[in-house]
Scaffold this motif. Structure first.
Motif, PDB file in Angstrom:
ATOM      1  N   ASP A 112      -8.182   2.776  -6.154  1.00 11.83           N
ATOM      2  CA  ASP A 112      -8.096   1.510  -5.457  1.00 11.83           C
ATOM      3  C   ASP A 112      -7.353   1.687  -4.135  1.00 11.83           C
ATOM      4  OD1 ASP A 112      -8.197  -1.207  -4.968  1.00 11.83           O
ATOM      5  OD2 ASP A 112      -7.010  -1.768  -6.710  1.00 11.83           O
ATOM      6  N   PHE A 113      -7.404   0.656  -3.327  1.00 14.00           N
ATOM      7  CA  PHE A 113      -6.556   0.620  -2.159  1.00 14.00           C
ATOM      8  C   PHE A 113      -5.115   0.518  -2.631  1.00 14.00           C
ATOM      9  CE2 PHE A 113     -10.592  -0.784  -0.358  1.00 14.00           C
ATOM     10  CZ  PHE A 113     -10.673   0.102   0.702  1.00 14.00           C
ATOM     11  N   SER A 114      -4.205   0.935  -1.794  1.00 18.96           N
ATOM     12  CA  SER A 114      -2.829   1.022  -2.238  1.00 18.96           C
ATOM     13  C   SER A 114      -1.877   0.718  -1.081  1.00 18.96           C
ATOM     14  CB  SER A 114      -2.560   2.431  -2.775  1.00 18.96           C
ATOM     15  OG  SER A 114      -1.309   2.503  -3.397  1.00 18.96           O
ATOM     16  N   ALA A 115      -0.626   0.487  -1.428  1.00 23.01           N
ATOM     17  CA  ALA A 115       0.430   0.304  -0.439  1.00 23.01           C
ATOM     18  C   ALA A 115       1.572   1.244  -0.778  1.00 23.01           C
ATOM     19  CB  ALA A 115       0.914  -1.143  -0.441  1.00 23.01           C
ATOM     20  N   TRP A 116       2.205   1.777   0.239  1.00 21.06           N
ATOM     21  CA  TRP A 116       3.383   2.621   0.108  1.00 21.06           C
ATOM     22  C   TRP A 116       4.195   2.396   1.375  1.00 21.06           C
ATOM     23  CZ3 TRP A 116      -1.616   4.521   0.486  1.00 21.06           C
ATOM     24  CH2 TRP A 116      -1.949   5.183   1.671  1.00 21.06           C
ATOM     25  N   PHE A 117       5.141   3.232   1.693  1.00 21.06           N
ATOM     26  CA  PHE A 117       5.874   3.053   2.935  1.00 21.06           C
ATOM     27  C   PHE A 117       6.323   4.389   3.485  1.00 21.06           C
ATOM     28  CE2 PHE A 117       9.462   3.307   0.078  1.00 21.06           C
ATOM     29  CZ  PHE A 117      10.552   3.710   0.836  1.00 21.06           C
ATOM     30  N   GLU A 118       6.769   4.342   4.715  1.00 18.77           N
ATOM     31  CA  GLU A 118       7.345   5.509   5.364  1.00 18.77           C
ATOM     32  C   GLU A 118       8.743   5.148   5.839  1.00 18.77           C
ATOM     33  OE1 GLU A 118       3.275   7.593   7.068  1.00 18.77           O
ATOM     34  OE2 GLU A 118       4.507   6.415   8.447  1.00 18.77           O
ATOM     35  N   ALA A 119       9.668   6.082   5.684  1.00 23.04           N
ATOM     36  CA  ALA A 119      11.040   5.915   6.158  1.00 23.04           C
ATOM     37  C   ALA A 119      11.280   6.935   7.270  1.00 23.04           C
ATOM     38  CB  ALA A 119      12.031   6.124   5.015  1.00 23.04           C
ATOM     39  N   TYR A 120      12.001   6.504   8.271  1.00 21.97           N
ATOM     40  CA  TYR A 120      12.318   7.366   9.410  1.00 21.97           C
ATOM     41  C   TYR A 120      13.644   8.062   9.136  1.00 21.97           C
ATOM     42  CZ  TYR A 120      12.514   8.859  14.277  1.00 21.97           C
ATOM     43  OH  TYR A 120      12.542   9.609  15.427  1.00 21.97           O
ATOM     44  N   LEU A 121      13.567   9.368   8.917  1.00 29.37           N
ATOM     45  CA  LEU A 121      14.738  10.175   8.579  1.00 29.37           C
ATOM     46  C   LEU A 121      14.737  11.437   9.424  1.00 29.37           C
ATOM     47  CD1 LEU A 121      14.386  10.019   4.689  1.00 29.37           C
ATOM     48  CD2 LEU A 121      16.026   8.730   6.073  1.00 29.37           C
ATOM     49  N   GLY A 122      15.850  11.732  10.047  1.00 28.12           N
ATOM     50  CA  GLY A 122      15.983  12.989  10.775  1.00 28.12           C
ATOM     51  C   GLY A 122      14.949  13.208  11.857  1.00 28.12           C
ATOM     52  N   GLY A 123      14.530  12.151  12.511  1.00 27.58           N
ATOM     53  CA  GLY A 123      13.613  12.293  13.633  1.00 27.58           C
ATOM     54  C   GLY A 123      12.136  12.249  13.308  1.00 27.58           C
ATOM     55  N   TYR A 126       8.659   9.926   6.859  1.00 28.19           N
ATOM     56  CA  TYR A 126       8.344  10.536   5.568  1.00 28.19           C
ATOM     57  C   TYR A 126       7.731   9.482   4.649  1.00 28.19           C
ATOM     58  CZ  TYR A 126      11.180  14.567   6.859  1.00 28.19           C
ATOM     59  OH  TYR A 126      11.683  15.673   7.487  1.00 28.19           O
ATOM     60  N   THR A 127       6.766   9.905   3.858  1.00 28.16           N
ATOM     61  CA  THR A 127       6.073   9.011   2.939  1.00 28.16           C
ATOM     62  C   THR A 127       6.827   8.876   1.622  1.00 28.16           C
ATOM     63  OG1 THR A 127       3.919   9.606   3.871  1.00 28.16           O
ATOM     64  CG2 THR A 127       3.916   8.676   1.654  1.00 28.16           C
ATOM     65  N   PHE A 128       6.946   7.624   1.149  1.00 30.61           N
ATOM     66  CA  PHE A 128       7.533   7.312  -0.152  1.00 30.61           C
ATOM     67  C   PHE A 128       6.626   6.303  -0.846  1.00 30.61           C
ATOM     68  CE2 PHE A 128      11.123   8.754   2.325  1.00 30.61           C
ATOM     69  CZ  PHE A 128      11.867   9.496   1.428  1.00 30.61           C
ATOM     70  N   ASP A 129       6.534   6.400  -2.152  1.00 32.23           N
ATOM     71  CA  ASP A 129       5.663   5.516  -2.932  1.00 32.23           C
ATOM     72  C   ASP A 129       6.431   5.011  -4.153  1.00 32.23           C
ATOM     73  OD1 ASP A 129       3.744   4.294  -4.519  1.00 32.23           O
ATOM     74  OD2 ASP A 129       2.309   5.932  -4.356  1.00 32.23           O
ATOM     75  N   VAL A 137      -1.232  13.681  -3.605  1.00 29.58           N
ATOM     76  CA  VAL A 137      -2.047  14.161  -2.490  1.00 29.58           C
ATOM     77  C   VAL A 137      -3.262  13.252  -2.363  1.00 29.58           C
ATOM     78  CG1 VAL A 137      -1.287  16.554  -2.717  1.00 29.58           C
ATOM     79  CG2 VAL A 137      -3.314  15.794  -3.955  1.00 29.58           C
ATOM     80  N   GLY A 138      -3.901  13.317  -1.226  1.00 30.65           N
ATOM     81  CA  GLY A 138      -5.133  12.572  -1.032  1.00 30.65           C
ATOM     82  C   GLY A 138      -4.954  11.175  -0.477  1.00 30.65           C
ATOM     83  N   ARG A 139      -3.781  10.870   0.090  1.00 29.63           N
ATOM     84  CA  ARG A 139      -3.597   9.551   0.701  1.00 29.63           C
ATOM     85  C   ARG A 139      -4.434   9.459   1.967  1.00 29.63           C
ATOM     86  NH1 ARG A 139       0.736   6.934  -1.566  1.00 29.63           N
ATOM     87  NH2 ARG A 139       2.108   8.354  -2.666  1.00 29.63           N
ATOM     88  N   VAL A 140      -5.093   8.332   2.139  1.00 27.87           N
ATOM     89  CA  VAL A 140      -5.828   8.053   3.359  1.00 27.87           C
ATOM     90  C   VAL A 140      -5.165   6.832   3.984  1.00 27.87           C
ATOM     91  CG1 VAL A 140      -8.063   7.460   4.361  1.00 27.87           C
ATOM     92  CG2 VAL A 140      -7.957   8.958   2.345  1.00 27.87           C
ATOM     93  N   LEU A 141      -4.352   7.072   4.996  1.00 30.82           N
ATOM     94  CA  LEU A 141      -3.642   5.999   5.676  1.00 30.82           C
ATOM     95  C   LEU A 141      -4.615   5.231   6.557  1.00 30.82           C
ATOM     96  CD1 LEU A 141      -0.945   4.596   6.499  1.00 30.82           C
ATOM     97  CD2 LEU A 141      -0.798   6.301   8.328  1.00 30.82           C
ATOM     98  N   MET A 142      -4.673   3.921   6.333  1.00 34.30           N
ATOM     99  CA  MET A 142      -5.525   3.083   7.180  1.00 34.30           C
ATOM    100  C   MET A 142      -4.711   2.432   8.294  1.00 34.30           C
ATOM    101  SD  MET A 142      -7.920   1.475   4.172  1.00 34.30           S
ATOM    102  CE  MET A 142      -8.196  -0.020   5.033  1.00 34.30           C
ATOM    103  N   ALA A 143      -3.496   1.983   7.964  1.00 39.35           N
ATOM    104  CA  ALA A 143      -2.681   1.298   8.969  1.00 39.35           C
ATOM    105  C   ALA A 143      -1.240   1.206   8.486  1.00 39.35           C
ATOM    106  CB  ALA A 143      -3.232  -0.102   9.218  1.00 39.35           C
ATOM    107  N   TYR A 144      -0.335   0.988   9.435  1.00 41.14           N
ATOM    108  CA  TYR A 144       1.054   0.713   9.088  1.00 41.14           C
ATOM    109  C   TYR A 144       1.558  -0.412   9.979  1.00 41.14           C
ATOM    110  CZ  TYR A 144       2.128   3.733  13.073  1.00 41.14           C
ATOM    111  OH  TYR A 144       2.182   4.304  14.310  1.00 41.14           O
ATOM    112  N   GLY A 145       2.592  -1.104   9.475  1.00 44.85           N
ATOM    113  CA  GLY A 145       3.167  -2.210  10.227  1.00 44.85           C
ATOM    114  C   GLY A 145       4.470  -2.652   9.594  1.00 44.85           C
ATOM    115  N   HIS A 146       4.918  -3.833   9.962  1.00 40.38           N
ATOM    116  CA  HIS A 146       6.164  -4.370   9.430  1.00 40.38           C
ATOM    117  C   HIS A 146       6.051  -4.704   7.949  1.00 40.38           C
ATOM    118  CE1 HIS A 146       6.498  -5.138  13.765  1.00 40.38           C
ATOM    119  NE2 HIS A 146       7.755  -4.780  13.548  1.00 40.38           N
ATOM    120  N   ASP A 147       4.914  -5.254   7.546  1.00 37.44           N
ATOM    121  CA  ASP A 147       4.660  -5.622   6.150  1.00 37.44           C
ATOM    122  C   ASP A 147       3.165  -5.895   6.007  1.00 37.44           C
ATOM    123  OD1 ASP A 147       4.207  -8.265   7.106  1.00 37.44           O
ATOM    124  OD2 ASP A 147       6.237  -8.895   6.605  1.00 37.44           O
ATOM    125  N   ALA A 148       2.764  -6.436   4.858  1.00 38.57           N
ATOM    126  CA  ALA A 148       1.345  -6.663   4.596  1.00 38.57           C
ATOM    127  C   ALA A 148       0.713  -7.668   5.556  1.00 38.57           C
ATOM    128  CB  ALA A 148       1.145  -7.115   3.147  1.00 38.57           C
TER     129      ALA A 148
END
Length: 178
Positions: A112-123, A126-129, A137-148
């Motif tokens: 299914d489609f999914s949601a996760w997030f990225e945190a900015y660390l050390g420049g 990084y992806t966290f779920d 493995v196998g994530r296909v990022l479609m978009a990122y933003g402030h929230d849904a």
């Protein structure tokens, strides 16, 4: 710390990431955790344990604080909670949406489609779920933003109906990438 200007917006509250309601909680839970990766992972562990997953719990208007209080949700609720807690702890975090395939995991149903997030660390980001809370493995990022609200999988005006969609992901060896 110096952070690029375009990262700073991911410290702000947003429609579903209501930082003002969870700031005291975040500091009470995570102030004693080593800053950086360990703190973000502790936040993911907390969200993973706090929320019970179920598609029947899906609600399009649930905020992070409501997800925290209701203790139920879907992947977006886990991500919103973790993003909010990170932002409360001054860790830039951005909501991600895309497709998470079944590579390397037992198939228990259609992916299914999914949601996760990225945190900015050390420049870098990084992806966290927090929903799955394990590397995948196998994530296909479609978009990122402030929230849904920024990166909804579907925005429609009036009735709409999705009858079917099919997505395949296949693991390829390093040779195929060259």
């Amino acid at each position: 710390r110096d952070r690029p200007d375009d990262v700073l917006v991911y410290l702000l509250g947003s429609r579903y990431c209501d930082t003002q309601k969870l700031s005291d909680l975040a500091w009470s839970l995570f102030a004693g955790v080593t800053p950086g990766w360990q703190r973000v992972q502790a936040i993911c562990d907390y969200a993973h344990e706090r929320i019970s997953f179920g598609y029947h719990h899906a609600r399009c208007d649930r905020t992070a604080s409501e997800g925290h209080a209701e203790q139920v949700g879907v992947c977006r609720d886990y991500a919103h909670l973790a993003v909010t807690l990170c932002r409360c702890m001054n860790i830039p975090a951005r909501y991600c949406t895309g497709y998470l395939g079944d590579i390397g995991v037992p198939v228990t149903g259609p992916m299914d489609f999914s949601a996760w997030f990225e945190a900015y660390l050390g420049g870098r980001w990084y992806t966290f779920d927090p929903r799955n809370n394990t590397p995948r493995v196998g994530r296909v990022l479609m978009a990122y933003g402030h929230d849904a609200a920024d990166v909804a999988l579907l925005t429609s005006f009036g009735p709409s109906r999705l009858d079917r969609f099919t997505i395949w992901t296949d693991e390829v060896g390093e040779d195929a990438l060259l």
